[in-house]
Design an enzyme around this catalytic site. Structure first.
Site, PDB file in Angstrom:
ATOM      1  N   ASP A 209      -7.223  -1.321  -4.125  1.00 24.53           N
ATOM      2  CA  ASP A 209      -8.245  -0.919  -3.149  1.00 24.53           C
ATOM      3  C   ASP A 209      -9.132   0.181  -3.718  1.00 24.53           C
ATOM      4  OD1 ASP A 209      -7.093  -2.686  -1.343  1.00 24.53           O
ATOM      5  OD2 ASP A 209      -5.830  -1.144  -0.429  1.00 24.53           O
TER       6      ASP A 209
ATOM      7  N   ASP B  66       0.854  -1.188   0.000  1.00 24.36           N
ATOM      8  CA  ASP B  66       0.000   0.000   0.000  1.00 24.36           C
ATOM      9  C   ASP B  66       0.889   1.236   0.000  1.00 24.36           C
ATOM     10  OD1 ASP B  66      -2.331  -1.508   0.082  1.00 24.36           O
ATOM     11  OD2 ASP B  66      -2.365  -1.565   2.269  1.00 24.36           O
TER      12      ASP B  66
END
Length: 202
Positions: A152, A118
């Site tokens: 995401d 991420d």
């Protein structure tokens, strides 16, 4: 980048912050090693299910916008699967050092046990919860705290777009399927009763 390293893109509210996520989207954790393999297998099954669903939507001629929203969810799920399946196999750890691609000693994890990378961090504003707020009164808060990635984002955009623009589409699908089921049932009853009607002279 080393794990935890960051640099600002736009002021202090858009930051590239390198983290590795052991669990689900936006950094949520899920049940240790067994939870990790369960989550990875669930993602694989879900991807096949969503892929099949998209093919059915195309065959039924549904709006391309709706199909695009479901495809975003599909693509995001595949992206996170690729990270968890292969990232740990081809990179070593990033703790205190820049990881190496295809290290001599092998990666840091086995198949489907890798961590998801991420990097997007949007600490738009922060403050303190009022004392009257149950459980969290007087504590610090920050919006938006979770660090996330492109996959995401694709999943979130797909889900929210369906909720906002295509919520009625599911009702239409259910209605259409019920009508098709009723028609098939009626045709079946007519076919089954045909010999009986002929023999009785009707």
């Amino acid at each position: 980048m080393t794990l935890g390293q960051e640099f600002p893109v736009i002021g202090n509210w858009f930051i590239i912050h390198f983290v590795e996520n052991n669990g689900m989207a936006f950094g949520f954790e899920f049940g240790g090693n067994y939870g990790k393999i369960f989550l990875s297998l669930f993602r694989v099954i879900a991807v096949f299910g969503i892929g099949w669903y998209i093919l059915q939507l195309i065959k039924k001629g549904l709006p391309m916008g709706f199909i695009a929203c479901v495809s975003l969810i599909f693509a995001g799920a595949i992206g996170n699967i690729i990270d968890s399946a292969f990232y740990g196999l081809i990179f070593n750890d990033s703790y205190g050092e820049v990881s190496t691609l295809f290290p001599a000693g092998g990666g840091y994890a086995s198949f489907l046990h890798g961590r998801v990378v991420d990097m997007f961090y949007f600490p738009l504003f922060s403050g303190i919860f009022p004392n009257w707020v149950p459980f969290v009164g007087g504590t610090d808060f920050q919006f938006f705290r979770p660090v996330f990635n492109v996959a995401d984002s694709a999943i979130s955009v797909g889900i929210f777009s369906i909720i906002i623009f295509y919520r009625k589409q599911f009702n239409n699908l259910d209605k259409k399927e019920k009508e098709e089921s009723t028609t098939e049932q009626n045709q079946k009853e007519v076919t089954e009763n045909a010999p009986e009607n002929e023999s009785s002279g009707i």
